[in-house]
Design a protein around this motif. Sequence first.
Motif, PDB file in Angstrom:
ATOM      1  N   SER A  80       0.820  -1.200   0.000  1.00 36.97           N
ATOM      2  CA  SER A  80       0.000   0.000   0.000  1.00 36.97           C
ATOM      3  C   SER A  80       0.862   1.261   0.000  1.00 36.97           C
ATOM      4  CB  SER A  80      -0.925   0.008   1.230  1.00 36.97           C
ATOM      5  OG  SER A  80      -1.612   1.232   1.338  1.00 36.97           O
ATOM      6  N   ALA A  93      -0.665   8.760   2.998  1.00 39.61           N
ATOM      7  CA  ALA A  93      -1.930   8.159   2.565  1.00 39.61           C
ATOM      8  C   ALA A  93      -1.794   6.640   2.494  1.00 39.61           C
ATOM      9  CB  ALA A  93      -2.335   8.718   1.203  1.00 39.61           C
ATOM     10  N   GLY A  94      -0.652   6.168   2.007  1.00 43.40           N
ATOM     11  CA  GLY A  94      -0.404   4.736   1.931  1.00 43.40           C
ATOM     12  C   GLY A  94      -0.375   4.079   3.294  1.00 43.40           C
ATOM     13  N   CYS A 122       1.016   3.713  -3.229  1.00 41.99           N
ATOM     14  CA  CYS A 122       0.519   5.091  -3.087  1.00 41.99           C
ATOM     15  C   CYS A 122       1.614   6.115  -3.376  1.00 41.99           C
ATOM     16  CB  CYS A 122      -0.040   5.299  -1.679  1.00 41.99           C
ATOM     17  SG  CYS A 122      -1.647   4.534  -1.414  1.00 41.99           S
ATOM     18  N   THR A 123       2.836   5.804  -2.992  1.00 42.66           N
ATOM     19  CA  THR A 123       3.930   6.750  -3.241  1.00 42.66           C
ATOM     20  C   THR A 123       4.115   6.973  -4.734  1.00 42.66           C
ATOM     21  OG1 THR A 123       5.036   5.991  -1.222  1.00 42.66           O
ATOM     22  CG2 THR A 123       6.354   7.277  -2.776  1.00 42.66           C
ATOM     23  N   ALA A 171       1.922  11.400  -0.127  1.00 45.82           N
ATOM     24  CA  ALA A 171       1.533  10.148  -0.785  1.00 45.82           C
ATOM     25  C   ALA A 171       1.854   8.957   0.106  1.00 45.82           C
ATOM     26  CB  ALA A 171       2.246  10.031  -2.130  1.00 45.82           C
ATOM     27  N   ILE A 215      -4.118   3.723   4.435  1.00 46.34           N
ATOM     28  CA  ILE A 215      -4.777   2.673   3.646  1.00 46.34           C
ATOM     29  C   ILE A 215      -4.221   1.302   4.032  1.00 46.34           C
ATOM     30  CG2 ILE A 215      -5.086   1.753   1.307  1.00 46.34           C
ATOM     31  CD1 ILE A 215      -5.035   4.702   0.332  1.00 46.34           C
ATOM     32  N   ALA A 229       1.931   6.228  -7.129  1.00 53.39           N
ATOM     33  CA  ALA A 229       0.699   6.664  -7.797  1.00 53.39           C
ATOM     34  C   ALA A 229       0.299   8.095  -7.454  1.00 53.39           C
ATOM     35  CB  ALA A 229      -0.448   5.710  -7.431  1.00 53.39           C
ATOM     36  N   LEU A 230       0.588   8.525  -6.208  1.00 58.25           N
ATOM     37  CA  LEU A 230       0.051   9.801  -5.738  1.00 58.25           C
ATOM     38  C   LEU A 230       1.089  10.909  -5.582  1.00 58.25           C
ATOM     39  CD1 LEU A 230      -2.405   8.476  -2.974  1.00 58.25           C
ATOM     40  CD2 LEU A 230      -2.926   9.092  -5.341  1.00 58.25           C
TER      41      LEU A 230
END
Length: 529
Positions: free
Chosen positions: A176, A197-198, A180-181, A194, A201, A183-184
């Motif tokens: 995750s 957020a990971g 997220c790193t 990012a 999640i 992707a975001l």
Amino acid sequence: MKRTSSLLKSGISLSVLTLLSRILGLIREMTKSAFLGTGSLADAFTVAFMIPNLLRRIFAENSMTVAFIPTFQTYLEQEKNGSESAKADMKEFLSATFTMLSFAVTGTVMIGILISSVIIAVFFPKIGDFSATVLLTRIMFPYLLLISIAAFFQGILNGVRIFLPTGITPILFNLSVIGCTFALAKPLGNPALAMAAGVVIGGSLQMLFQLPFVLRAGFSFRVLPFKRCFGNAGARKILTLIVPTLIGTAVYQINDLVSTALATYAGVGIAASLQYSIRLQELILGIFAVSVGTVILPDLSAHAVNKQWDVFQKLLLNAAKIIALVTIPATLFLLCSGEQVIILVYKSRRFTDESVLLTLQAFRWHIAGLFFIALNRILTSAFYAQSNPKYPTIAGIICFGINIVLAAALAGIMKGGGIALALSLASMVNTVLLLVLLKKSKTMDIPGFLAPAAQFTLKITLFSLAAAAPLYFFGARLYTPLAAYPRIIAQGLPLCMSAALFALIVLTLLMISGDEFIKNAAKKIRRQR
């Protein structure tokens, strides 16, 4: 004998999953090093994640698990004995525990979010990017609630020897954060956001993934009124166990907090470099020490309940030998090849030559304490299995003082290396204290435990020194011919070759010596195929 054999089988299964998790954890740190390096934003994320993570270890991994499993084991024994009310008692106990845990952690999360700026101002006044640290702390604080409930589920599953979800959930967490790193980071314009957020999640995934396994195992629970919670005998027992455990765990975790605060005074990038270093150390600790500790605690608790102290001691001795077999060779190999490992794992983008040197300074001293840190986790399990958290708490408080005094004294002279050395020295003292206090419990023959453990440890140390000698004197020659190739080849290929040579020498010497522990382990592994 059956439970001793299951230690190896379950330990190997969990270690394989944990190996994958720790590799992904390294990839997570590699991602962090590539996106953040050792700059002020890297320090900000390191501190922000450390705060809820520190509280996680207090509420979840250590205190909740070690207080819960021995009590849970008592209820399981009652079910085995065919008590008519056992199932109802179990549900009431689990419901009371779940309710108290959820309310306590939820309150902590809410307070933590509100006073994040105060926490950072008090403990980390020298942090490079104050506002980013506060924002990241607030974003990641809910992770504490998610992972605490996940730890409750893990305690139930481990109590009935279901270890598969325990090995899988950290994998989900690391995937995750990594995903997220990548992707975001660009959409958010900040890779630290990012990653945060990971983290949240990933904590959600760790909690939700285990719930079906708990329900399938036949356990259920619900939220109860607080009056009923405190009226439950099992929940009250957990509270009596958890208070001293909370103190001991809090002392240990405050060690990290103060050490990180000292690192922010030592210079920019020191806090991040310490975390990069300790992540490499935890690769070994997580694969073997945590896995073995997780597997033996339910069995130790069962032996303690049934007063089977001879089997209890034999199981603990085998666990200590496994720790020595893994950590001592790993220590000597990594002392010879630490720089190459750091370059291979971390050096890219924002992780420069200076970052390598900062991390290496800490890593050499962190890895020196690997054996003692791993052994402490096994010895502590012996106390918790006997529902005796008082002695580990005493040892933890003493070692907290030693670590902080040494870290404060050495940080100015040795920077991150001094802080790492302080932790290793304090861990060594902690091992001695735990052995002395274990003798006071009078449930084990400590001389009978120490003699074979020390003999095996000395043998492994001598064999590891013999294996390390060729690497120390000639290891650099393996890297020279490949220096012009990409990093994965220039560092990875010689490192694999040197690791294979090192392992071959150690294993050959062990086989030649005719060690009984190694022979028995090999037989058990063959029988599991």
